[in-house]
Design a protein around this motif. Sequence first.
Motif, short mmCIF file in Angstrom:
data_model
loop_
_atom_site.label_atom_id
_atom_site.label_comp_id
_atom_site.label_asym_id
_atom_site.label_seq_id
_atom_site.Cartn_x
_atom_site.Cartn_y
_atom_site.Cartn_z
N UNK A 67 0.76 -6.04 8.62
CA UNK A 67 0.78 -7.50 8.83
C UNK A 67 1.52 -8.19 7.69
N UNK A 68 1.35 -7.68 6.48
CA UNK A 68 2.02 -8.28 5.32
C UNK A 68 3.52 -7.99 5.35
N UNK A 71 5.44 -10.02 8.05
CA UNK A 71 5.66 -11.42 7.66
C UNK A 71 6.70 -11.50 6.55
N UNK A 88 0.11 -24.57 12.00
CA UNK A 88 -0.68 -23.89 13.02
C UNK A 88 0.11 -22.76 13.66
N UNK A 90 2.16 -20.65 12.17
CA UNK A 90 1.99 -19.48 11.31
C UNK A 90 0.56 -18.94 11.40
N UNK A 91 -0.40 -19.85 11.48
CA UNK A 91 -1.80 -19.42 11.59
C UNK A 91 -2.02 -18.61 12.87
N UNK A 92 -1.39 -19.05 13.96
CA UNK A 92 -1.53 -18.30 15.23
C UNK A 92 -0.84 -16.93 15.13
N UNK A 94 -0.66 -15.17 12.44
CA UNK A 94 -1.58 -14.34 11.66
C UNK A 94 -2.78 -13.92 12.50
N UNK A 95 -3.23 -14.82 13.37
CA UNK A 95 -4.34 -14.47 14.26
C UNK A 95 -3.96 -13.28 15.13
N UNK A 98 -3.59 -10.02 13.12
CA UNK A 98 -4.93 -9.52 12.75
C UNK A 98 -5.61 -8.89 13.96
N UNK A 99 -5.53 -9.54 15.11
CA UNK A 99 -6.13 -8.98 16.34
C UNK A 99 -5.52 -7.61 16.66
N UNK B 63 -9.71 -21.35 16.25
CA UNK B 63 -8.96 -20.23 15.69
C UNK B 63 -9.93 -19.07 15.43
N UNK B 64 -9.44 -17.86 15.67
CA UNK B 64 -10.26 -16.66 15.45
C UNK B 64 -9.54 -15.73 14.48
N UNK B 65 -10.17 -14.64 14.14
CA UNK B 65 -9.63 -13.58 13.26
C UNK B 65 -9.71 -14.00 11.78
N UNK B 68 -6.64 -14.79 9.41
CA UNK B 68 -5.97 -16.04 9.75
C UNK B 68 -6.82 -17.24 9.32
N UNK B 91 2.43 -12.70 -0.07
CA UNK B 91 2.57 -11.40 0.59
C UNK B 91 1.48 -10.42 0.10
N UNK B 94 -1.78 -11.24 1.70
CA UNK B 94 -1.82 -10.73 3.07
C UNK B 94 -2.02 -9.22 3.09
N UNK B 95 -1.41 -8.55 2.12
CA UNK B 95 -1.59 -7.09 2.02
C UNK B 95 -3.08 -6.75 1.83
N UNK B 98 -5.22 -7.57 4.91
CA UNK B 98 -4.98 -6.56 5.95
C UNK B 98 -5.69 -5.26 5.60
#
Lengths: 211, 211
Positions: A67-68, A71, A88, A90-92, A94-95, A98-99, B63-65, B68, B91, B94-95, B98
């Motif tokens: 994920x890192x 991005x 929002x 970017x947040x989505x 990341x969501x 993550x999922x 928002x979920x996860x 995020x 970054x 995020x690493x 994750x």
Amino acid sequence: MDLYFSPLACSMATRIAFYEADAAARFVEVDPKIKRTRDGADYYAINPLGLVPAIRTDDGEVMTENAAILQYVADCFPGADLAPTSGMGRARLQQWLCFIGTELHKGLFMPLLDPKAPEAGKTYTQDKGASRLAYLDRYLAGRDYLLDRFSVADAYLFTVLNWSTATGVDLARWPAVKDYYTRMRQRPSIAKALAEERALYVQQQARHKAA
Amino acid sequence: MDLYFSPLACSMATRIAFYEADAAARFVEVDPKIKRTRDGADYYAINPLGLVPAIRTDDGEVMTENAAILQYVADCFPGADLAPTSGMGRARLQQWLCFIGTELHKGLFMPLLDPKAPEAGKTYTQDKGASRLAYLDRYLAGRDYLLDRFSVADAYLFTVLNWSTATGVDLARWPAVKDYYTRMRQRPSIAKALAEERALYVQQQARHKAA
């Protein structure tokens, strides 16, 4: 930039991102069984966890975790528009990253792909994973992409869905997911990455057999 | 903002972030067994996966996860400095988010915590998880935080390490991890969140027993 990858592993998502951006990168193949690069270097010296992907940036920094990395690569090539840059959107992104990473990659496919995972756990894994794919199916119905255009989250989702055949997960049970997978497979960046990594995978399997 | 949480679940990381930012939030408790809020609302209507955390932003977006949500909350309160805002700092955040989400939360603790997970898989899970904790141990030796100061990644890491007792994962095997956990537990935001959620957890267990 260097991308440490193994054929058809989750690192393929980053290859797709490079192709989408039409960006140059050095692809360094790692044998997932012996944790060595093709020229014999110890991969644990790059990533102590032994997992791909890892990237070495042009500044020489090593980064791990899909994920890192996705991005980071998206942000390196803003012209390719592979990730919303803020807010929002970017947040989505990341969501979804993550999922895909937690529910599909680690929750569903990894226990099915890992030969060391006990057989007894596989039914449990598949049942739980089915609920995640059903959720994804409802979301994807009527949509072309996870966000409003192609993003690195799609590169990652395609890459994990591509493990369905090898793991006996029949995507036909989730028609919108299956349709998404089929459409994505025809996207030029993905078709190219898949063809190349399939060929490398066949070679890798042949080496393992000969060893 | 509303935070949908279950006591001592991974949603505690977001509560810690709110306390760090000294920010107001409405905490809506979800019973993880019956997937209903304390006032009886169907939680699947909020998050179809039934998982906490979810947040409802001030604009009404759900928002979920965890990864995020933690970044979103950190960005809402820049004065609290809970996340690097850009570049390599972001970054690295995020690493770690994750790594914690995939390798520790989903890879190690979730199969041990889930009563439906088969017993046969637990040794495999613990062995694999041990290598991840050993990696974390080497990283944390001589460091106070995952990044150069407290961040939402620490809030998340503390929250998952806090499941070690319930899952029989003896942190004493990894002294730097154990030391980190002990130090973090004394941090005011964490001590407050932990005390409150422990009390709510005891009440939740009593309700389950009475039902």
